[in-house]
Design a protein around this motif. Structure first.
Motif, PDB file in Angstrom:
ATOM      1  N   LEU A  88      32.047  -5.763  -9.158  1.00 26.59           N
ATOM      2  CA  LEU A  88      32.743  -5.849  -7.854  1.00 26.59           C
ATOM      3  C   LEU A  88      32.535  -7.232  -7.293  1.00 26.59           C
ATOM      4  O   LEU A  88      31.227  -7.561  -7.152  1.00 26.59           O
ATOM      5  CB  LEU A  88      32.355  -4.697  -6.866  1.00 26.59           C
ATOM      6  CG  LEU A  88      32.488  -3.216  -7.223  1.00 26.59           C
ATOM      7  CD1 LEU A  88      32.137  -2.391  -6.117  1.00 26.59           C
ATOM      8  CD2 LEU A  88      33.961  -3.071  -7.884  1.00 26.59           C
ATOM      9  N   THR A  89      33.482  -7.850  -6.809  1.00 29.56           N
ATOM     10  CA  THR A  89      33.429  -9.051  -6.388  1.00 29.56           C
ATOM     11  C   THR A  89      33.303  -9.075  -4.740  1.00 29.56           C
ATOM     12  O   THR A  89      34.163  -8.343  -4.100  1.00 29.56           O
ATOM     13  CB  THR A  89      34.651  -9.942  -6.751  1.00 29.56           C
ATOM     14  OG1 THR A  89      34.490 -10.392  -8.086  1.00 29.56           O
ATOM     15  CG2 THR A  89      34.527 -11.335  -5.888  1.00 29.56           C
ATOM     16  N   MET A  90      32.562  -9.598  -3.902  1.00 29.13           N
ATOM     17  CA  MET A  90      32.303  -9.233  -2.566  1.00 29.13           C
ATOM     18  C   MET A  90      33.662  -9.784  -1.914  1.00 29.13           C
ATOM     19  O   MET A  90      34.200 -10.904  -2.372  1.00 29.13           O
ATOM     20  CB  MET A  90      31.013 -10.046  -2.246  1.00 29.13           C
ATOM     21  CG  MET A  90      30.921  -9.776  -0.586  1.00 29.13           C
ATOM     22  SD  MET A  90      29.366 -10.573   0.028  1.00 29.13           S
ATOM     23  CE  MET A  90      28.106  -9.606  -0.851  1.00 29.13           C
ATOM     24  N   TYR A  91      34.169  -9.279  -0.927  1.00 26.67           N
ATOM     25  CA  TYR A  91      35.151  -9.515   0.016  1.00 26.67           C
ATOM     26  C   TYR A  91      34.543  -9.504   1.513  1.00 26.67           C
ATOM     27  O   TYR A  91      33.579  -9.143   1.662  1.00 26.67           O
ATOM     28  CB  TYR A  91      36.246  -8.923  -0.113  1.00 26.67           C
ATOM     29  CG  TYR A  91      36.270  -7.434   0.135  1.00 26.67           C
ATOM     30  CD1 TYR A  91      36.528  -7.005   1.478  1.00 26.67           C
ATOM     31  CD2 TYR A  91      35.965  -6.386  -0.796  1.00 26.67           C
ATOM     32  CE1 TYR A  91      36.536  -5.563   1.725  1.00 26.67           C
ATOM     33  CE2 TYR A  91      35.651  -5.086  -0.451  1.00 26.67           C
ATOM     34  CZ  TYR A  91      35.988  -4.571   0.862  1.00 26.67           C
ATOM     35  OH  TYR A  91      35.944  -3.313   1.117  1.00 26.67           O
ATOM     36  N   SER A  92      35.547 -10.192   2.313  1.00 29.95           N
ATOM     37  CA  SER A  92      34.915 -10.035   3.925  1.00 29.95           C
ATOM     38  C   SER A  92      35.956  -9.449   4.652  1.00 29.95           C
ATOM     39  O   SER A  92      37.170  -9.447   4.406  1.00 29.95           O
ATOM     40  CB  SER A  92      34.658 -11.505   4.374  1.00 29.95           C
ATOM     41  OG  SER A  92      35.903 -12.224   4.271  1.00 29.95           O
ATOM     42  N   VAL A  93      35.885  -8.780   5.619  1.00 33.20           N
ATOM     43  CA  VAL A  93      36.825  -8.237   6.588  1.00 33.20           C
ATOM     44  C   VAL A  93      36.317  -8.557   8.086  1.00 33.20           C
ATOM     45  O   VAL A  93      35.275  -8.678   8.353  1.00 33.20           O
ATOM     46  CB  VAL A  93      36.878  -6.828   6.516  1.00 33.20           C
ATOM     47  CG1 VAL A  93      37.257  -6.271   5.209  1.00 33.20           C
ATOM     48  CG2 VAL A  93      35.348  -5.985   6.810  1.00 33.20           C
ATOM     49  N   ASN A  94      37.298  -9.011   8.773  1.00 32.22           N
ATOM     50  CA  ASN A  94      37.108  -9.346  10.132  1.00 32.22           C
ATOM     51  C   ASN A  94      37.970  -8.473  10.945  1.00 32.22           C
ATOM     52  O   ASN A  94      39.071  -8.435  11.104  1.00 32.22           O
ATOM     53  CB  ASN A  94      37.401 -10.637  10.535  1.00 32.22           C
ATOM     54  CG  ASN A  94      37.211 -11.194  11.873  1.00 32.22           C
ATOM     55  OD1 ASN A  94      36.236 -10.769  12.277  1.00 32.22           O
ATOM     56  ND2 ASN A  94      37.922 -12.326  12.174  1.00 32.22           N
ATOM     57  N   ILE A 205      28.968   4.936  -7.226  1.00 32.82           N
ATOM     58  CA  ILE A 205      28.453   3.737  -6.309  1.00 32.82           C
ATOM     59  C   ILE A 205      28.256   2.613  -7.238  1.00 32.82           C
ATOM     60  O   ILE A 205      27.769   2.277  -8.176  1.00 32.82           O
ATOM     61  CB  ILE A 205      27.030   4.354  -5.905  1.00 32.82           C
ATOM     62  CG1 ILE A 205      27.152   5.502  -5.174  1.00 32.82           C
ATOM     63  CG2 ILE A 205      26.407   3.131  -4.812  1.00 32.82           C
ATOM     64  CD1 ILE A 205      25.818   6.174  -4.488  1.00 32.82           C
ATOM     65  N   ALA A 206      28.706   1.442  -6.515  1.00 28.91           N
ATOM     66  CA  ALA A 206      28.616   0.058  -7.125  1.00 28.91           C
ATOM     67  C   ALA A 206      28.301  -0.826  -5.907  1.00 28.91           C
ATOM     68  O   ALA A 206      28.807  -0.740  -4.941  1.00 28.91           O
ATOM     69  CB  ALA A 206      29.739  -0.260  -8.053  1.00 28.91           C
ATOM     70  N   PHE A 207      27.681  -1.946  -6.332  1.00 29.94           N
ATOM     71  CA  PHE A 207      27.453  -2.829  -5.423  1.00 29.94           C
ATOM     72  C   PHE A 207      27.900  -4.143  -5.782  1.00 29.94           C
ATOM     73  O   PHE A 207      28.216  -4.706  -6.866  1.00 29.94           O
ATOM     74  CB  PHE A 207      25.722  -3.194  -5.299  1.00 29.94           C
ATOM     75  CG  PHE A 207      25.192  -1.787  -4.809  1.00 29.94           C
ATOM     76  CD1 PHE A 207      25.130  -1.453  -3.350  1.00 29.94           C
ATOM     77  CD2 PHE A 207      24.720  -0.821  -5.619  1.00 29.94           C
ATOM     78  CE1 PHE A 207      24.582  -0.438  -2.849  1.00 29.94           C
ATOM     79  CE2 PHE A 207      24.035   0.376  -5.142  1.00 29.94           C
ATOM     80  CZ  PHE A 207      24.116   0.624  -3.758  1.00 29.94           C
ATOM     81  N   SER A 208      28.258  -5.212  -4.685  1.00 31.26           N
ATOM     82  CA  SER A 208      29.130  -6.303  -4.978  1.00 31.26           C
ATOM     83  C   SER A 208      28.204  -7.397  -5.319  1.00 31.26           C
ATOM     84  O   SER A 208      27.061  -7.704  -5.054  1.00 31.26           O
ATOM     85  CB  SER A 208      29.676  -6.523  -3.704  1.00 31.26           C
ATOM     86  OG  SER A 208      30.542  -5.408  -3.158  1.00 31.26           O
ATOM     87  N   VAL A 209      28.795  -8.331  -5.936  1.00 30.55           N
ATOM     88  CA  VAL A 209      28.163  -9.590  -6.553  1.00 30.55           C
ATOM     89  C   VAL A 209      28.733 -10.826  -5.327  1.00 30.55           C
ATOM     90  O   VAL A 209      29.920 -10.968  -5.249  1.00 30.55           O
ATOM     91  CB  VAL A 209      28.790 -10.174  -7.943  1.00 30.55           C
ATOM     92  CG1 VAL A 209      28.226 -11.300  -7.966  1.00 30.55           C
ATOM     93  CG2 VAL A 209      28.448  -8.925  -8.807  1.00 30.55           C
ATOM     94  N   PRO A 210      27.749 -11.105  -4.757  1.00 26.40           N
ATOM     95  CA  PRO A 210      28.165 -12.464  -3.484  1.00 26.40           C
ATOM     96  C   PRO A 210      28.864 -13.375  -4.115  1.00 26.40           C
ATOM     97  O   PRO A 210      28.628 -14.077  -5.278  1.00 26.40           O
ATOM     98  CB  PRO A 210      26.772 -12.632  -3.082  1.00 26.40           C
ATOM     99  CG  PRO A 210      25.911 -11.742  -3.435  1.00 26.40           C
ATOM    100  CD  PRO A 210      26.470 -11.101  -4.920  1.00 26.40           C
ATOM    101  N   ILE A 211      29.707 -13.924  -3.508  1.00 24.68           N
ATOM    102  CA  ILE A 211      30.535 -15.107  -3.798  1.00 24.68           C
ATOM    103  C   ILE A 211      30.586 -16.052  -2.726  1.00 24.68           C
ATOM    104  O   ILE A 211      30.280 -15.679  -1.495  1.00 24.68           O
ATOM    105  CB  ILE A 211      31.983 -15.031  -4.371  1.00 24.68           C
ATOM    106  CG1 ILE A 211      32.713 -14.122  -3.229  1.00 24.68           C
ATOM    107  CG2 ILE A 211      31.747 -14.192  -5.715  1.00 24.68           C
ATOM    108  CD1 ILE A 211      34.322 -14.113  -3.679  1.00 24.68           C
ATOM    109  N   GLY A 212      30.895 -17.432  -2.853  1.00 26.42           N
ATOM    110  CA  GLY A 212      31.032 -18.478  -1.668  1.00 26.42           C
ATOM    111  C   GLY A 212      32.358 -18.740  -1.136  1.00 26.42           C
ATOM    112  O   GLY A 212      32.635 -19.241  -0.371  1.00 26.42           O
TER     113      GLY A 212
END
Length: 217
Positions: A88-94, A205-212
């Protein structure tokens, strides 16, 4: 000894009625079983859905403290069947709090090397910490969409449950958010324990891979 005709007719009528009732009962049972099989085939994951009343609320939910930016650290999702093998690729929410206590939710994610942004509006439900998706009819096939903040300490993590029905199929997930991209081992173990208590399996269950890229803007 032969019974009078009227009594014979009455007995035959009772036997006939009993036979018809038995046949009707067997037919109904067959239809119920067939319907159950069809329902299970059509909604293969329905039996695994945790009842909404089993998912806790964050006590004394404070929407002004919940607002702001979060990163997706992990997820328990009924569509994931091989959690350890999922990337999973990390995403952001605001979450932007509005005067009516609704949230404008701005999501940023990287998909196929393209940065995508989307905005949804969540309106408060019957209890603090629960929301429904606004303008539901504009989302094709979406029949229901409920969001519940199950747990958060506002400054480090949040666990948010989403249950939706799309074209008569149920989808549900629990997302683990963090204020930073770092997933601490203790929080990871807590998330696994919490979601498995709601009938998710470790394969869900899966965990995200951080990206910039994309998500830091």
């Amino acid at each position: 000894m032969r019974l009078p005709y009227s009594r014979q007719a009455s007995r035959k009528t009772r036997i006939s009625s009993f036979s018809q009732a038995m046949a009707l009962g067997l037919l109904c049972l067959g239809l119920i079983l067939l319907g159950g099989l069809q329902t299970k085939a059509f909604f293969p994951d329905m039996i695994k859905i945790p009842p909404l009343n089993k998912v806790p609320f964050q006590p004394d939910f404070q929407d002004d403290q919940f607002q702001g930016k979060w990163y997706s650290l992990g997820v328990a999702d009924n569509t994931i069947q091989n959690g350890n093998g999922s990337q999973l690729t990390m995403y952001s929410v605001n979450y932007e709090l509005q005067d009516d206590h609704s949230f404008n939710v701005n999501t940023s994610m990287l998909r196929d090397e393209v940065c995508e942004h989307s905005v949804e509006t969540l309106f408060p439900g019957f209890q603090p910490g629960q929301f429904t998706l606004g303008n539901l009819t504009s989302y094709r096939g979406v029949m229901s969409y409920i969001v519940r903040v199950a747990a958060t300490n506002y400054s480090h993590f949040a666990m948010v449950y989403v249950e939706k029905i799309v074209r008569f199929k149920w989808y549900y997930k629990m997302t683990l958010y963090g204020r930073t991209k770092k997933l601490r081992h203790k929080l990871k173990e807590r998330f696994i324990k919490f979601t498995t208590s709601l009938d998710f399996t470790k394969d869900n269950i899966a965990f995200s891979v951080p990206i910039g890229e994309c998500i830091d803007g």
